[in-house]
Enzyme design. Structure first.
Site, PDB file in Angstrom:
ATOM      1  N   GLY A  10     104.441  30.316  43.267  1.00  0.00           N
ATOM      2  CA  GLY A  10     103.704  29.685  42.179  1.00  0.00           C
ATOM      3  C   GLY A  10     104.665  29.152  41.141  1.00  0.00           C
ATOM      4  O   GLY A  10     104.745  29.664  40.018  1.00  0.00           O
ATOM      5  N   GLY A  12     104.884  26.869  38.957  1.00  0.00           N
ATOM      6  CA  GLY A  12     104.282  25.946  38.007  1.00  0.00           C
ATOM      7  C   GLY A  12     104.761  26.202  36.596  1.00  0.00           C
ATOM      8  O   GLY A  12     105.943  26.494  36.363  1.00  0.00           O
ATOM      9  N   GLY A  15     105.751  30.327  36.512  1.00  0.00           N
ATOM     10  CA  GLY A  15     106.745  30.712  37.499  1.00  0.00           C
ATOM     11  C   GLY A  15     107.945  29.787  37.531  1.00  0.00           C
ATOM     12  O   GLY A  15     109.091  30.235  37.688  1.00  0.00           O
ATOM     13  N   LYS A 192      96.023  41.539  26.309  1.00  0.00           N
ATOM     14  CA  LYS A 192      96.165  40.104  26.611  1.00  0.00           C
ATOM     15  C   LYS A 192      94.803  39.420  26.609  1.00  0.00           C
ATOM     16  O   LYS A 192      94.683  38.251  26.211  1.00  0.00           O
ATOM     17  CB  LYS A 192      96.853  39.926  27.966  1.00  0.00           C
ATOM     18  CG  LYS A 192      97.106  38.458  28.351  1.00  0.00           C
ATOM     19  CD  LYS A 192      98.088  37.775  27.410  1.00  0.00           C
ATOM     20  CE  LYS A 192      98.226  36.283  27.657  1.00  0.00           C
ATOM     21  NZ  LYS A 192      98.703  35.942  29.000  1.00  0.00           N
ATOM     22  N   ASN A 200      90.801  30.744  25.987  1.00  0.00           N
ATOM     23  CA  ASN A 200      90.573  30.064  27.264  1.00  0.00           C
ATOM     24  C   ASN A 200      89.117  29.663  27.402  1.00  0.00           C
ATOM     25  O   ASN A 200      88.802  28.525  27.757  1.00  0.00           O
ATOM     26  CB  ASN A 200      90.998  30.955  28.433  1.00  0.00           C
ATOM     27  CG  ASN A 200      92.468  30.839  28.775  1.00  0.00           C
ATOM     28  OD1 ASN A 200      92.914  29.828  29.281  1.00  0.00           O
ATOM     29  ND2 ASN A 200      93.224  31.880  28.472  1.00  0.00           N
ATOM     30  N   SER A 262      95.486  27.073  29.619  1.00  0.00           N
ATOM     31  CA  SER A 262      95.588  26.865  31.067  1.00  0.00           C
ATOM     32  C   SER A 262      94.211  26.662  31.689  1.00  0.00           C
ATOM     33  O   SER A 262      94.057  25.851  32.616  1.00  0.00           O
ATOM     34  CB  SER A 262      96.297  28.053  31.722  1.00  0.00           C
ATOM     35  OG  SER A 262      95.587  29.257  31.504  1.00  0.00           O
ATOM     36  N   GLU A 274      89.810  30.661  36.485  1.00  0.00           N
ATOM     37  CA  GLU A 274      90.040  32.108  36.637  1.00  0.00           C
ATOM     38  C   GLU A 274      88.968  32.906  35.890  1.00  0.00           C
ATOM     39  O   GLU A 274      89.284  33.817  35.116  1.00  0.00           O
ATOM     40  CB  GLU A 274      91.428  32.473  36.130  1.00  0.00           C
ATOM     41  CG  GLU A 274      92.565  31.869  36.922  1.00  0.00           C
ATOM     42  CD  GLU A 274      93.923  32.240  36.351  1.00  0.00           C
ATOM     43  OE1 GLU A 274      94.661  32.976  37.018  1.00  0.00           O
ATOM     44  OE2 GLU A 274      94.223  31.798  35.233  1.00  0.00           O
TER      45      GLU A 274
END
Length: 321
Positions: A10, A12, A15, A192, A200, A262, A274
């Site tokens: 990953g 992106g 990563g 988090k 998000n 994201s 997600e």
């Protein structure tokens, strides 16, 4: 500097950034790439960062995991929506001493991964970073960058600070990657979520950047209420998040450069969201202890509809081709 080798699954915004920093610091890093494999092989990785821009003209890039060398640390930075791919991605890279560092948003994602590689070899990581992939082989790091890591133990028991964590932290610090070690991974993941759930979720539902959300009295009110519900969810699992931490997240976001989350970027690109890892899992965990989180539940249902509509649109495009 240790002699540990690293693999990035990953590569992106997250990563790619951290893998590039590790390579720049002298570590041996292998990258698994998909769409931009040929571009990166030819032109390398470009990092535009608040910590200083740099280019890696040559990287150890692969588009087939079976051709990659095994490594000491496998950094998984895929979206949680792609975790069904991990059995075929992790096993070819693992040796008897391999540790997996799971850099993903959400909660309660380690138990499934531990079934693949074992709980003793699994570390969860949470990134507080503003970073976007802006083109083939190009990443723009806008702000922040700290990683918090914690060892996973079965049933989410606090594991303390392990030697595996210390060794990885030493390499990351040497690569100028800020890192914090957590004795309790479950608490770190709930913390988090204090940021991830409101920003998000609201960024998608309201079509707004973080600075726009914080600048409006009504939306800031929603953020704070959602944060307190996350704290209630954490408390149901025996983890306490105090008001100082919530204020810290509000203060950090007020100072943050204008940022599209994201999840908002995924929504705009019509990629799967997600939702389950970030909202569904904490809702279910709290419900197991008899605690309802009504505002998070409402946001969850709204996002489910928007994601469904996006995926239906994609399916129709495929059918009409």
């Amino acid at each position: 500097m240790s002699s540990k080798t690293y693999s990035i699954i990953g590569a992106g915004a997250v990563g790619g950034l951290y893998g590039a920093k590790l390579q720049k610091a002298g570590h041996k890093v292998s990258f698994l790439l998909r769409n931009d494999y040929y571009h990166v092989v030819e032109k390398g990785l470009i990092i535009e960062s608040v910590d200083g821009d740099f280019t890696l003209p040559e990287v150890d890039a692969y588009n087939d995991v079976k051709k990659m060398p095994s490594s000491d640390v496998i950094i998984v930075a895929l979206k949680a929506t792609q975790n069904h791919l991990l059995p075929e991605l992790l096993l070819p890279l693992a040796n008897k001493n391999t540790v997996v560092l799971l850099l993903q948003n959400g909660i309660n994602i380690e138990p499934e991964i531990s079934q693949i590689i074992g709980s003793n070899a699994l570390i969860g990581g949470l990134c507080f970073v503003c970073s976007n992939k802006v083109g083939a082989g190009k990443i723009c790091h806008l702000d922040y960058g700290t990683i918090t890591i914690g060892q996973y133990f079965t049933n989410n028991r606090p594991a303390g600070i392990t030697e595996q964590m210390r060794e990885i932290a030493q390499d990351f610090e040497q690569a100028n990657i800020p890192i914090e070690l957590s004795e309790d991974l479950l608490l770190a993941r709930w913390k988090k979520l204090v940021w991830n759930i409101p920003y998000n979720g609201l960024s998608v539902v309201l079509n707004a950047r973080t600075d726009e959300i914080m600048a409006n009295t009504d939306t800031r009110f929603l953020v704070e209420k959602l944060m307190w519900e996350v704290a209630a969810g954490a408390k149901s699992c025996g983890r306490i998040i105090d008001d100082r931490f919530i204020q810290k997240m509000l203060d950090h976001t007020e100072k943050m450069k204008p940022y599209l989350t994201s999840m908002k970027l995924d929504y705009d690109r019509k990629k799967p969201l997600e939702i389950e890892a970030i909202l569904g899992n904490p809702l279910r965990m709290a419900k197991e202890y008899g605690v309802d989180l009504p505002m998070i539940s409402l946001l969850y249902r709204q996002l489910k509809f928007l994601d469904f509509r996006n995926q239906l649109y994609i399916q129709q495009l495929i059918i009409n081709k």
